[in-house]
Design a protein around this motif. Structure first.
Motif, PDB file in Angstrom:
ATOM      1  N   MET A   1      -7.555-107.534   5.419  1.00  0.00           N
ATOM      2  CA  MET A   1      -7.173-106.374   4.621  1.00  0.00           C
ATOM      3  C   MET A   1      -8.146-106.182   3.464  1.00  0.00           C
ATOM      4  SD  MET A   1      -3.028-106.504   4.581  1.00  0.00           S
ATOM      5  CE  MET A   1      -2.928-108.281   4.837  1.00  0.00           C
ATOM      6  N   ASP A   2      -8.355-104.939   3.105  1.00  0.00           N
ATOM      7  CA  ASP A   2      -9.312-104.598   2.069  1.00  0.00           C
ATOM      8  C   ASP A   2      -8.750-104.943   0.685  1.00  0.00           C
ATOM      9  OD1 ASP A   2     -11.862-102.891   1.425  1.00  0.00           O
ATOM     10  OD2 ASP A   2     -10.285-102.172   0.086  1.00  0.00           O
ATOM     11  N   VAL A   3      -9.547-105.633  -0.112  1.00  0.00           N
ATOM     12  CA  VAL A   3      -9.105-106.069  -1.436  1.00  0.00           C
ATOM     13  C   VAL A   3      -8.825-104.879  -2.346  1.00  0.00           C
ATOM     14  CG1 VAL A   3      -9.793-107.329  -3.513  1.00  0.00           C
ATOM     15  CG2 VAL A   3     -10.272-108.299  -1.257  1.00  0.00           C
ATOM     16  N   TYR A   4      -9.638-103.841  -2.242  1.00  0.00           N
ATOM     17  CA  TYR A   4      -9.432-102.658  -3.088  1.00  0.00           C
ATOM     18  C   TYR A   4      -8.073-102.017  -2.803  1.00  0.00           C
ATOM     19  CZ  TYR A   4      -9.965 -97.896  -4.870  1.00  0.00           C
ATOM     20  OH  TYR A   4      -9.773 -96.700  -5.519  1.00  0.00           O
ATOM     21  N   ARG A   5      -7.729-101.895  -1.523  1.00  0.00           N
ATOM     22  CA  ARG A   5      -6.448-101.274  -1.175  1.00  0.00           C
ATOM     23  C   ARG A   5      -5.276-102.155  -1.595  1.00  0.00           C
ATOM     24  NH1 ARG A   5      -9.705 -98.846   2.994  1.00  0.00           N
ATOM     25  NH2 ARG A   5      -9.592-100.657   4.377  1.00  0.00           N
ATOM     26  N   LEU A   6      -5.444-103.467  -1.494  1.00  0.00           N
ATOM     27  CA  LEU A   6      -4.414-104.367  -2.002  1.00  0.00           C
ATOM     28  C   LEU A   6      -4.220-104.173  -3.502  1.00  0.00           C
ATOM     29  CD1 LEU A   6      -5.241-107.662  -0.077  1.00  0.00           C
ATOM     30  CD2 LEU A   6      -3.168-106.269   0.174  1.00  0.00           C
ATOM     31  N   GLY A   7      -5.309-103.921  -4.182  1.00  0.00           N
ATOM     32  CA  GLY A   7      -5.226-103.675  -5.611  1.00  0.00           C
ATOM     33  C   GLY A   7      -4.466-102.403  -5.932  1.00  0.00           C
ATOM     34  N   LEU A   8      -4.657-101.367  -5.105  1.00  0.00           N
ATOM     35  CA  LEU A   8      -3.906-100.132  -5.305  1.00  0.00           C
ATOM     36  C   LEU A   8      -2.402-100.360  -5.142  1.00  0.00           C
ATOM     37  CD1 LEU A   8      -6.109 -97.474  -3.435  1.00  0.00           C
ATOM     38  CD2 LEU A   8      -5.882 -97.812  -5.900  1.00  0.00           C
ATOM     39  N   LEU A   9      -2.051-101.153  -4.139  1.00  0.00           N
ATOM     40  CA  LEU A   9      -0.635-101.445  -3.924  1.00  0.00           C
ATOM     41  C   LEU A   9      -0.056-102.202  -5.113  1.00  0.00           C
ATOM     42  CD1 LEU A   9       1.683-101.252  -1.829  1.00  0.00           C
ATOM     43  CD2 LEU A   9       1.017-103.558  -1.064  1.00  0.00           C
ATOM     44  N   ARG A  10      -0.806-103.116  -5.632  1.00  0.00           N
ATOM     45  CA  ARG A  10      -0.353-103.873  -6.810  1.00  0.00           C
ATOM     46  C   ARG A  10      -0.206-102.948  -8.015  1.00  0.00           C
ATOM     47  NH1 ARG A  10      -3.747-107.899 -10.331  1.00  0.00           N
ATOM     48  NH2 ARG A  10      -2.101-108.951 -11.493  1.00  0.00           N
ATOM     49  N   GLU A  11      -1.164-102.033  -8.178  1.00  0.00           N
ATOM     50  CA  GLU A  11      -1.072-101.080  -9.280  1.00  0.00           C
ATOM     51  C   GLU A  11       0.179-100.203  -9.139  1.00  0.00           C
ATOM     52  OE1 GLU A  11      -2.905-100.708 -11.997  1.00  0.00           O
ATOM     53  OE2 GLU A  11      -4.167-102.437 -11.484  1.00  0.00           O
ATOM     54  N   LEU A  12       0.472 -99.814  -7.896  1.00  0.00           N
ATOM     55  CA  LEU A  12       1.668 -98.999  -7.662  1.00  0.00           C
ATOM     56  C   LEU A  12       2.921 -99.763  -8.051  1.00  0.00           C
ATOM     57  CD1 LEU A  12       2.943 -96.386  -6.574  1.00  0.00           C
ATOM     58  CD2 LEU A  12       2.937 -97.445  -4.286  1.00  0.00           C
ATOM     59  N   ALA A  13       2.970-101.051  -7.731  1.00  0.00           N
ATOM     60  CA  ALA A  13       4.137-101.862  -8.087  1.00  0.00           C
ATOM     61  C   ALA A  13       4.298-101.949  -9.596  1.00  0.00           C
ATOM     62  CB  ALA A  13       3.991-103.259  -7.490  1.00  0.00           C
ATOM     63  N   GLU A  14       3.184-101.972 -10.322  1.00  0.00           N
ATOM     64  CA  GLU A  14       3.250-102.143 -11.768  1.00  0.00           C
ATOM     65  C   GLU A  14       3.393-100.822 -12.517  1.00  0.00           C
ATOM     66  OE1 GLU A  14      -0.149-104.417 -12.920  1.00  0.00           O
ATOM     67  OE2 GLU A  14       0.582-106.263 -11.968  1.00  0.00           O
ATOM     68  N   ARG A  15       2.796 -99.732 -11.978  1.00  0.00           N
ATOM     69  CA  ARG A  15       2.792 -98.453 -12.704  1.00  0.00           C
ATOM     70  C   ARG A  15       3.887 -97.499 -12.239  1.00  0.00           C
ATOM     71  NH1 ARG A  15      -1.863 -98.201 -15.731  1.00  0.00           N
ATOM     72  NH2 ARG A  15      -3.426 -99.786 -15.163  1.00  0.00           N
ATOM     73  N   GLY A  16       4.406 -97.709 -11.021  1.00  0.00           N
ATOM     74  CA  GLY A  16       5.589 -96.973 -10.587  1.00  0.00           C
ATOM     75  C   GLY A  16       5.351 -95.698  -9.822  1.00  0.00           C
ATOM     76  N   THR A  17       4.264 -94.976 -10.082  1.00  0.00           N
ATOM     77  CA  THR A  17       4.028 -93.711  -9.377  1.00  0.00           C
ATOM     78  C   THR A  17       2.596 -93.647  -8.888  1.00  0.00           C
ATOM     79  OG1 THR A  17       3.291 -92.465 -11.328  1.00  0.00           O
ATOM     80  CG2 THR A  17       5.675 -92.568 -10.925  1.00  0.00           C
ATOM     81  N   VAL A  18       2.407 -92.863  -7.832  1.00  0.00           N
ATOM     82  CA  VAL A  18       1.064 -92.649  -7.292  1.00  0.00           C
ATOM     83  C   VAL A  18       0.190 -91.950  -8.325  1.00  0.00           C
ATOM     84  CG1 VAL A  18      -0.261 -91.381  -5.547  1.00  0.00           C
ATOM     85  CG2 VAL A  18       1.813 -92.640  -4.894  1.00  0.00           C
ATOM     86  N   GLY A  19       0.790 -91.001  -9.077  1.00  0.00           N
ATOM     87  CA  GLY A  19       0.025 -90.287 -10.088  1.00  0.00           C
ATOM     88  C   GLY A  19      -0.507 -91.215 -11.163  1.00  0.00           C
ATOM     89  N   ALA A  20       0.317 -92.166 -11.594  1.00  0.00           N
ATOM     90  CA  ALA A  20      -0.118 -93.116 -12.623  1.00  0.00           C
ATOM     91  C   ALA A  20      -1.235 -94.015 -12.097  1.00  0.00           C
ATOM     92  CB  ALA A  20       1.070 -93.952 -13.090  1.00  0.00           C
TER      93      ALA A  20
END
Length: 305
Positions: A1-20
């Motif tokens: 799995m791509d590390v960058y995309r994993l990072g996006l998923l982690r950011e989503l868990a922490e920031r709550g919205t796709v927009g954020a």
């Protein structure tokens, strides 16, 4: 799995919205959504699901976020260790040298580096006549190179070239030879002498070519020997005169004396060659500095004699 995309998923868990997430990553929300869909295909599980006006992580998504966090921690740890390694001299440094360069510089360099046990020097001697010094740089961190003049090809190949010293090349004579009464010798002084030469294309052979060019007279070469120790013995035994390097030629109590050769360029330039990326390593820079310091010490010692 791509590390960058994993990072996006982690950011989503922490920031709550796709927009954020999009705002934080400086991309569009659609780009974030697209990358998360790719990650779902890579994982083989649904990772996000609609929740009100936004999205929420599924159980698989939350599990993968934990993995993403562990990966992020590991990357930061690796980068931290690498930064520490890059900032602190440590590890092995492989050094290649031609024989007389090693005789002249390595003992002192090893002594200088003894105070830095974190850096391990691994030294090898190579015949720089049978192989281009530049060709050794892929296998060695530092290559001590001998050349009559700094080779332009070294720069053309993008190598880091660190000048170490200019070493004069003198005329070696048997004790008691009539020319030994002179303080220095010109090309005209050595016309008609028998020489102990070196194999064709060796650097010292070019000095004899300059003697021929300066006098218009051929030189008589009785033997061609590559080892300087054998050349010294033959000269001391009265079998001819020779061109030898000033700093490593033994001339005390062994039947041999040396005299400077003036009127032509009789010196060799000694430099450290290395790939530019290797030069960025603190351990390599420390070894190169030790070489420069030792070269200066050797030159100063012989100037004082």
């Amino acid at each position: 799995m791509d590390v960058y995309r994993l990072g996006l998923l982690r950011e989503l868990a922490e920031r709550g919205t796709v927009g954020a997430v999009a705002d934080a990553m400086k991309v569009t929300p659609s780009a974030v959504s697209q990358q998360l869909k790719v990650l779902e295909r890579e994982a083989g599980y649904r990772l996000v699901e609609p929740s009100g006006r936004g999205v929420a992580l599924t159980a698989a998504g939350r599990a993968l976020v934990q993995t993403a966090t562990e990966i992020a921690v590991a990357i930061e740890r690796a980068e931290g260790r690498w930064r520490e390694y890059m900032e602190s001299p440590a590890g092995q440094v492989r050094v290649a040298t031609f024989p007389t360069g090693g005789e002249m510089l390595l003992p002192g360099v090893l002594s200088r580096m003894a105070d830095t046990p974190e850096v391990e020097l691994i030294c090898s001697d190579e015949d720089g006549v049978t192989v281009d010094f530049a060709d050794l740089t892929p296998d060695y961190d530092v290559v001590i190179a001998d050349s009559p003049t700094t080779a332009a090809s070294w720069h053309e190949r993008g190598l880091q070239v660190v000048p170490l010293m200019s070493e004069p090349l003198d005329v070696a004579l048997p004790e008691g030879h009539p020319l030994a009464r002179k303080a220095s010798l010109s090309p005209r002084d050595v016309v008609g002498e028998t020489w102990i030469g070196v194999p064709h294309e060796y650097p010292f052979d070019r000095v004899l070519s300059q003697v021929v060019a300066a006098t218009g007279e051929p030189v008589r070469i009785a033997q061609r020997i590559s080892d300087n120790g054998i050349v010294e013995a033959l000269v001391a035994g009265g079998h001819g005169i020779a061109i030898l390097p000033r700093f490593t030629t033994r001339e005390h109590g062994n039947g041999l004396v040396t005299r400077p050769l003036v009127g032509i360029r009789a010196k060799r330039e000694i430099a450290a060659l290395l790939r530019p990326d290797r030069f960025e390593r603190p351990s390599v820079r420390l070894v190169v500095q030790a070489l420069r310091d030792e070269a200066r010490s050797v030159a100063d010692l012989h100037q004082a004699v």
